[in-house]
Write a protein that holds these residues in place. Structure first.
Motif, PDB file in Angstrom:
ATOM      1  N   ARG A  46       0.823  -1.216   0.000  1.00  0.00           N
ATOM      2  CA  ARG A  46       0.000   0.000   0.000  1.00  0.00           C
ATOM      3  C   ARG A  46       0.855   1.264   0.000  1.00  0.00           C
ATOM      4  O   ARG A  46       0.516   2.246  -0.644  1.00  0.00           O
ATOM      5  N   LEU A  47       1.986   1.240   0.724  1.00  0.00           N
ATOM      6  CA  LEU A  47       2.880   2.400   0.721  1.00  0.00           C
ATOM      7  C   LEU A  47       3.472   2.624  -0.669  1.00  0.00           C
ATOM      8  O   LEU A  47       3.565   3.755  -1.139  1.00  0.00           O
ATOM      9  N   THR A  48       3.867   1.532  -1.315  1.00  0.00           N
ATOM     10  CA  THR A  48       4.411   1.615  -2.672  1.00  0.00           C
ATOM     11  C   THR A  48       3.369   2.143  -3.637  1.00  0.00           C
ATOM     12  O   THR A  48       3.665   2.972  -4.510  1.00  0.00           O
ATOM     13  N   GLN A  49       2.136   1.686  -3.483  1.00  0.00           N
ATOM     14  CA  GLN A  49       1.032   2.132  -4.339  1.00  0.00           C
ATOM     15  C   GLN A  49       0.762   3.624  -4.157  1.00  0.00           C
ATOM     16  O   GLN A  49       0.506   4.329  -5.133  1.00  0.00           O
ATOM     17  N   LEU A  50       0.832   4.109  -2.937  1.00  0.00           N
ATOM     18  CA  LEU A  50       0.498   5.500  -2.627  1.00  0.00           C
ATOM     19  C   LEU A  50       1.577   6.484  -3.059  1.00  0.00           C
ATOM     20  O   LEU A  50       1.275   7.585  -3.519  1.00  0.00           O
ATOM     21  N   ALA A  51       2.835   6.118  -2.916  1.00  0.00           N
ATOM     22  CA  ALA A  51       3.940   7.051  -3.134  1.00  0.00           C
ATOM     23  C   ALA A  51       4.237   7.239  -4.617  1.00  0.00           C
ATOM     24  O   ALA A  51       4.312   6.282  -5.380  1.00  0.00           O
ATOM     25  N   ALA A  52       4.442   8.490  -5.003  1.00  0.00           N
ATOM     26  CA  ALA A  52       4.877   8.793  -6.363  1.00  0.00           C
ATOM     27  C   ALA A  52       6.320   8.333  -6.531  1.00  0.00           C
ATOM     28  O   ALA A  52       7.088   8.287  -5.560  1.00  0.00           O
ATOM     29  N   ASP A  53       6.686   7.980  -7.745  1.00  0.00           N
ATOM     30  CA  ASP A  53       8.058   7.532  -8.004  1.00  0.00           C
ATOM     31  C   ASP A  53       9.086   8.593  -7.617  1.00  0.00           C
ATOM     32  O   ASP A  53      10.188   8.267  -7.198  1.00  0.00           O
ATOM     33  N   ASP A  54       8.724   9.871  -7.736  1.00  0.00           N
ATOM     34  CA  ASP A  54       9.628  10.979  -7.428  1.00  0.00           C
ATOM     35  C   ASP A  54       9.427  11.531  -6.016  1.00  0.00           C
ATOM     36  O   ASP A  54       9.744  12.703  -5.752  1.00  0.00           O
ATOM     37  N   LEU A  55       8.947  10.714  -5.091  1.00  0.00           N
ATOM     38  CA  LEU A  55       8.655  11.166  -3.731  1.00  0.00           C
ATOM     39  C   LEU A  55       9.872  11.808  -3.067  1.00  0.00           C
ATOM     40  O   LEU A  55      10.986  11.294  -3.144  1.00  0.00           O
ATOM     41  N   SER A  56       9.620  12.926  -2.380  1.00  0.00           N
ATOM     42  CA  SER A  56      10.589  13.565  -1.496  1.00  0.00           C
ATOM     43  C   SER A  56       9.930  13.631  -0.125  1.00  0.00           C
ATOM     44  O   SER A  56       8.977  14.378   0.081  1.00  0.00           O
ATOM     45  N   TYR A  57      10.435  12.809   0.813  1.00  0.00           N
ATOM     46  CA  TYR A  57       9.801  12.629   2.115  1.00  0.00           C
ATOM     47  C   TYR A  57      10.702  13.240   3.184  1.00  0.00           C
ATOM     48  O   TYR A  57      11.742  12.681   3.536  1.00  0.00           O
ATOM     49  N   GLY A  58      10.322  14.424   3.673  1.00  0.00           N
ATOM     50  CA  GLY A  58      11.144  15.153   4.630  1.00  0.00           C
ATOM     51  C   GLY A  58      10.710  14.958   6.066  1.00  0.00           C
ATOM     52  O   GLY A  58       9.532  15.047   6.394  1.00  0.00           O
ATOM     53  N   HIS A  59      11.707  14.699   6.919  1.00  0.00           N
ATOM     54  CA  HIS A  59      11.488  14.537   8.360  1.00  0.00           C
ATOM     55  C   HIS A  59      11.780  15.844   9.085  1.00  0.00           C
ATOM     56  O   HIS A  59      12.515  16.699   8.583  1.00  0.00           O
ATOM     57  N   SER A  60      11.277  15.977  10.290  1.00  0.00           N
ATOM     58  CA  SER A  60      11.505  17.187  11.084  1.00  0.00           C
ATOM     59  C   SER A  60      12.981  17.336  11.459  1.00  0.00           C
ATOM     60  O   SER A  60      13.438  18.435  11.761  1.00  0.00           O
ATOM     61  N   SER A  61      13.745  16.272  11.392  1.00  0.00           N
ATOM     62  CA  SER A  61      15.185  16.311  11.688  1.00  0.00           C
ATOM     63  C   SER A  61      15.997  16.866  10.521  1.00  0.00           C
ATOM     64  O   SER A  61      17.188  17.127  10.655  1.00  0.00           O
ATOM     65  N   GLY A  62      15.351  16.997   9.356  1.00  0.00           N
ATOM     66  CA  GLY A  62      16.051  17.441   8.158  1.00  0.00           C
ATOM     67  C   GLY A  62      16.383  16.298   7.216  1.00  0.00           C
ATOM     68  O   GLY A  62      16.776  16.526   6.076  1.00  0.00           O
ATOM     69  N   LYS A  63      16.223  15.064   7.676  1.00  0.00           N
ATOM     70  CA  LYS A  63      16.492  13.892   6.828  1.00  0.00           C
ATOM     71  C   LYS A  63      15.473  13.846   5.690  1.00  0.00           C
ATOM     72  O   LYS A  63      14.282  14.072   5.906  1.00  0.00           O
ATOM     73  N   ILE A  64      15.970  13.542   4.486  1.00  0.00           N
ATOM     74  CA  ILE A  64      15.109  13.428   3.307  1.00  0.00           C
ATOM     75  C   ILE A  64      15.222  12.008   2.758  1.00  0.00           C
ATOM     76  O   ILE A  64      16.325  11.477   2.625  1.00  0.00           O
ATOM     77  N   GLN A  65      14.068  11.393   2.456  1.00  0.00           N
ATOM     78  CA  GLN A  65      14.049  10.047   1.881  1.00  0.00           C
ATOM     79  C   GLN A  65      13.373  10.072   0.520  1.00  0.00           C
ATOM     80  O   GLN A  65      12.452  10.851   0.291  1.00  0.00           O
ATOM     81  N   ASP A  66      13.814   9.169  -0.361  1.00  0.00           N
ATOM     82  CA  ASP A  66      13.114   8.953  -1.616  1.00  0.00           C
ATOM     83  C   ASP A  66      12.054   7.870  -1.384  1.00  0.00           C
ATOM     84  O   ASP A  66      11.884   7.390  -0.251  1.00  0.00           O
ATOM     85  N   LYS A  67      11.374   7.482  -2.426  1.00  0.00           N
ATOM     86  CA  LYS A  67      10.290   6.500  -2.297  1.00  0.00           C
ATOM     87  C   LYS A  67      10.784   5.192  -1.690  1.00  0.00           C
ATOM     88  O   LYS A  67      10.188   4.677  -0.736  1.00  0.00           O
ATOM     89  N   ALA A  68      11.877   4.650  -2.220  1.00  0.00           N
ATOM     90  CA  ALA A  68      12.373   3.354  -1.737  1.00  0.00           C
ATOM     91  C   ALA A  68      12.737   3.418  -0.257  1.00  0.00           C
ATOM     92  O   ALA A  68      12.389   2.513   0.512  1.00  0.00           O
ATOM     93  N   ALA A  69      13.413   4.483   0.173  1.00  0.00           N
ATOM     94  CA  ALA A  69      13.827   4.608   1.575  1.00  0.00           C
ATOM     95  C   ALA A  69      12.620   4.795   2.493  1.00  0.00           C
ATOM     96  O   ALA A  69      12.568   4.218   3.586  1.00  0.00           O
ATOM     97  N   PHE A  70      11.649   5.599   2.058  1.00  0.00           N
ATOM     98  CA  PHE A  70      10.425   5.804   2.850  1.00  0.00           C
ATOM     99  C   PHE A  70       9.691   4.482   3.054  1.00  0.00           C
ATOM    100  O   PHE A  70       9.368   4.109   4.174  1.00  0.00           O
ATOM    101  N   VAL A  71       9.451   3.774   1.969  1.00  0.00           N
ATOM    102  CA  VAL A  71       8.717   2.505   2.057  1.00  0.00           C
ATOM    103  C   VAL A  71       9.476   1.513   2.921  1.00  0.00           C
ATOM    104  O   VAL A  71       8.902   0.869   3.805  1.00  0.00           O
ATOM    105  N   GLU A  72      10.778   1.386   2.714  1.00  0.00           N
ATOM    106  CA  GLU A  72      11.575   0.419   3.475  1.00  0.00           C
ATOM    107  C   GLU A  72      11.590   0.743   4.966  1.00  0.00           C
ATOM    108  O   GLU A  72      11.467  -0.161   5.799  1.00  0.00           O
ATOM    109  N   ALA A  73      11.727   2.011   5.325  1.00  0.00           N
ATOM    110  CA  ALA A  73      11.764   2.395   6.743  1.00  0.00           C
ATOM    111  C   ALA A  73      10.484   2.004   7.465  1.00  0.00           C
ATOM    112  O   ALA A  73      10.523   1.486   8.583  1.00  0.00           O
ATOM    113  N   ILE A  74       9.358   2.213   6.817  1.00  0.00           N
ATOM    114  CA  ILE A  74       8.067   1.880   7.449  1.00  0.00           C
ATOM    115  C   ILE A  74       7.824   0.375   7.397  1.00  0.00           C
ATOM    116  O   ILE A  74       7.480  -0.248   8.410  1.00  0.00           O
TER     117      ILE A  74
END
Length: 145
Positions: A46-74
């Motif tokens: 479901r996370l893979t389905q929801l996220a755009a291929d060009d996802l930029s996922y920013g955390h409050s710490s300043g860390k930025i993840q792409d789609k693969a890193a976001f999905v894998e972390a969760i």
């Protein structure tokens, strides 16, 4: 009595558009809820389905993840949400883009360490091939009250 009923009905009709949502706003709200559930469940598909291929996922710490890193972390549980509650949500749709803001309050269990967090979140969804995809996310710390 009839006059009072008529006045109340008029007031309700005047205020109703303030609470109405467009179809796109409802669809985006459904996408946000889909994301919330997928994050709590750690559901890779479901996370893979929801996220755009060009996802930029920013955390409050300043860390930025792409789609693969976001999905894998969760999905791996490295970032484990036990609960997620969303409040004060607003949705603004402009063409094929939607801006969502809300307050995220969560219980976490990252690395087996229980915790809680409360963050401000801004999400950007983009309509791609008829589906709302998460294109960007930025979390920020809320001021201490």
């Amino acid at each position: 009595m009839k006059r009072l009923t008529l006045m109340l009905a008029f007031c309700l009709l005047a205020v109703a558009p303030l609470f109405a949502q467009t179809k796109d706003e409802k669809d985006v709200a459904n996408a946000v809820e889909f994301m919330r559930k997928a994050m709590v469940d750690g559901d890779r598909a479901r996370l893979t389905q929801l996220a755009a291929d060009d996802l930029s996922y920013g955390h409050s710490s300043g860390k930025i993840q792409d789609k693969a890193a976001f999905v894998e972390a969760i999905a791996s549980g490295a970032s484990d949400f036990v609960t997620i509650d969303l409040t004060q949500q607003t949705i603004k749709v402009v063409g094929n883009t939607a801006i969502v803001r809300h307050i995220l309050t969560a219980q976490t269990n990252d690395g087996g360490k229980p915790g809680t967090t409360q963050l401000g979140i801004m999400l950007i969804f983009q309509k791609q091939k008829g589906a709302w995809k998460l294109l960007a996310r930025q979390a920020y710390h809320l001021p201490v009250q």
